[in-house]
Design a protein around this motif. Structure first.
Motif, short mmCIF file in Angstrom:
data_model
loop_
_atom_site.label_atom_id
_atom_site.label_comp_id
_atom_site.label_asym_id
_atom_site.label_seq_id
_atom_site.Cartn_x
_atom_site.Cartn_y
_atom_site.Cartn_z
N PRO A 165 0.83 -1.21 0.00
CA PRO A 165 0.00 0.00 0.00
C PRO A 165 0.86 1.26 0.00
N VAL A 166 0.44 2.25 -0.78
CA VAL A 166 1.18 3.51 -0.92
C VAL A 166 0.27 4.66 -0.53
N VAL A 167 0.81 5.60 0.25
CA VAL A 167 0.06 6.81 0.60
C VAL A 167 0.78 8.00 -0.01
N LEU A 168 0.04 8.85 -0.70
CA LEU A 168 0.60 10.09 -1.25
C LEU A 168 0.14 11.26 -0.41
N VAL A 169 1.10 12.12 -0.03
CA VAL A 169 0.85 13.25 0.85
C VAL A 169 1.33 14.52 0.16
N ARG A 170 0.52 15.56 0.20
CA ARG A 170 0.87 16.82 -0.44
C ARG A 170 1.62 17.75 0.50
N ALA A 171 2.34 18.69 -0.09
CA ALA A 171 3.05 19.70 0.70
C ALA A 171 2.04 20.49 1.52
N GLY A 172 2.45 20.87 2.72
CA GLY A 172 1.58 21.66 3.58
C GLY A 172 0.64 20.86 4.44
N GLU A 173 0.59 19.54 4.27
CA GLU A 173 -0.28 18.70 5.08
C GLU A 173 0.15 18.80 6.54
N GLN A 174 -0.83 19.08 7.43
CA GLN A 174 -0.56 19.24 8.85
C GLN A 174 -1.37 18.23 9.65
N ALA A 175 -0.88 17.92 10.85
CA ALA A 175 -1.60 16.97 11.71
C ALA A 175 -3.02 17.45 11.98
N ALA A 176 -3.21 18.75 12.16
CA ALA A 176 -4.54 19.28 12.45
C ALA A 176 -5.51 19.07 11.30
N ASP A 177 -4.99 18.92 10.08
CA ASP A 177 -5.87 18.72 8.92
C ASP A 177 -6.62 17.40 9.01
N GLU A 178 -6.10 16.46 9.78
CA GLU A 178 -6.74 15.14 9.90
C GLU A 178 -7.85 15.13 10.95
N HIS A 179 -7.95 16.22 11.70
CA HIS A 179 -8.86 16.25 12.84
C HIS A 179 -9.99 17.25 12.63
N GLU A 180 -11.05 17.06 13.39
CA GLU A 180 -12.16 18.00 13.40
C GLU A 180 -11.71 19.31 14.04
N PRO A 181 -12.28 20.44 13.63
CA PRO A 181 -11.95 21.71 14.30
C PRO A 181 -12.40 21.67 15.76
N ASP A 182 -11.76 22.49 16.59
CA ASP A 182 -12.18 22.54 17.99
C ASP A 182 -13.49 23.33 18.09
N PRO A 183 -14.09 23.42 19.28
CA PRO A 183 -15.39 24.10 19.41
C PRO A 183 -15.40 25.53 18.88
N ALA A 184 -14.23 26.17 18.84
CA ALA A 184 -14.16 27.54 18.33
C ALA A 184 -13.94 27.58 16.82
N GLY A 185 -13.86 26.40 16.21
CA GLY A 185 -13.65 26.34 14.77
C GLY A 185 -12.20 26.45 14.36
N ILE A 186 -11.29 26.32 15.32
CA ILE A 186 -9.85 26.44 15.05
C ILE A 186 -9.28 25.04 14.79
N PRO A 187 -8.45 24.86 13.76
CA PRO A 187 -7.82 23.55 13.52
C PRO A 187 -7.02 23.09 14.73
N SER A 188 -7.14 21.81 15.06
CA SER A 188 -6.48 21.29 16.25
C SER A 188 -6.17 19.81 16.06
N ALA A 189 -4.99 19.38 16.50
CA ALA A 189 -4.64 17.96 16.45
C ALA A 189 -5.11 17.23 17.70
N ALA A 190 -5.76 17.96 18.62
CA ALA A 190 -6.21 17.36 19.88
C ALA A 190 -7.65 16.87 19.81
N THR A 191 -8.35 17.17 18.73
CA THR A 191 -9.75 16.76 18.60
C THR A 191 -9.83 15.40 17.91
N ALA A 192 -11.06 14.92 17.72
CA ALA A 192 -11.27 13.61 17.09
C ALA A 192 -10.86 13.66 15.61
N TYR A 193 -10.46 12.50 15.11
CA TYR A 193 -10.11 12.39 13.70
C TYR A 193 -11.34 12.58 12.81
#
Length: 301
Positions: free
Chosen positions: A133-161
């Motif tokens: 299996p191969v995964v392709l990742v683009r430039a600029g990809e951040q951990a927070a992009d994989e997660h739901e925004p926090d309650p304030a709508g701010i990207p966060s890596a601490a929320t659910a995927y």
């Protein structure tokens, strides 16, 4: 060699983003991370040119993988990071390196010219050639992009995927592709969104009158087929929430649309052992080029 998560590294923003994503995936899998830096020697006359002198060659062949490995160890202290440098053709080297990997991660775009190797043609050739299996990742990809925004709508890596998206053809489904998607959803503790696109009757193409009743019946049949394919997998992975989406129209477009709210997209590639040409498939090809999130391509018979 023990199993690992392997990432191709060339120093480009794409490969650095791929390395960060690979470190996060290695942690999820409890596996070591292996950095593979491929150095393709340049012809002697070009090596003597001022912009390709000894210092530049040393930068590409030594500094980039060493500094990348050091940075990953600092940012991901729970992940064991190994580094390997290989000289040769990038496609051959990555194909060989993938034999010991559970997963190979590449940047989806690389530097042009001599400096980089993960250009589109090489990346596509690797995907079409190997069965890992191969995964392709683009430039600029951040951990927070994989997660739901926090309650304030701010990207966060601490929320659910965000959900994992699986593009599924019910007429040619394969266990390896489905299992990979369920496992990724399980690791992330998130839902699996299964997207199935199906074609409308031929009369749409020829401008003939539509048959609403027939269209509705086709929709029911396609939805039922999707449910049937997923039934045993729901039983095998009872803790994974499965969202089924069966829609008429382009399968690629539906998967691309779904990628905007996904942590990962999973698609399949039928293995064709022809010595001529690279065979990826039109849907997978389109998703690789237009999805907005990392894309995993799983080869199957």
């Amino acid at each position: 060699m023990s199993r690992n998560v392997t990432v191709g590294l060339d120093g480009s923003p794409e490969s650095r983003a791929a390395a960060e994503w690979a470190a996060r995936e290695a942690k999820l899998r409890g596996l070591p991370l292996r950095l593979v830096h491929v150095w393709e020697p340049v012809p002697e006359p070009m090596a003597q040119a001022p912009f390709l002198g000894a210092e530049t060659q040393q930068h590409w062949s030594e500094r980039i993988p060493r500094e990348t490995a050091e940075g990953l160890r600092l940012r991901h202290p729970g992940v064991h990071v190994d580094m390997e440098q290989i000289s040769g053709r990038p496609t051959d080297a990555l194909a060989k390196a993938s034999k010991d990997a559970e997963l190979l991660i590449l940047g989806s775009r690389g530097l042009s010219g001599i400096g980089g190797f993960l250009v589109g043609s090489v990346g596509m050739a690797v995907i079409a050639r190997i069965e890992t299996p191969v995964v392709l990742v683009r430039a600029g990809e951040q951990a927070a992009d994989e997660h739901e925004p926090d309650p304030a709508g701010i990207p966060s890596a601490a929320t659910a995927y965000r959900p994992v998206v699986l593009g599924l053809d019910t007429g040619h489904s394969d266990d390896a592709v489905i299992a990979f998607a369920f496992e990724e959803a399980t690791r992330r503790g998130t839902a699996l969104r299964v997207v199935h696109g199906w074609n409308l009757p031929p009369y749409f193409a020829y401008g003939l009158p539509a048959d609403p009743e027939l269209n509705a019946e086709l929709g029911r049949q396609e939805a039922a087929a999707l449910t049937e394919v997923l039934r045993p997998w729901r039983q095998k992975y009872p803790d994974v929430e499965v969202v089924e989406e069966s829609r008429s129209g382009s399968p690629a477009n539906h998967v691309i649309d779904a990628s905007r709210d996904a942590s990962l997209v999973v698609v399949g590639r039928r293995i064709r052992r022809s010595p001529i040409g690279a065979h990826i498939g039109p849907v997978t090809y389109a998703v690789l080029h237009h999805a907005t999130t990392p894309v995993a391509v799983v080869a199957h018979d």
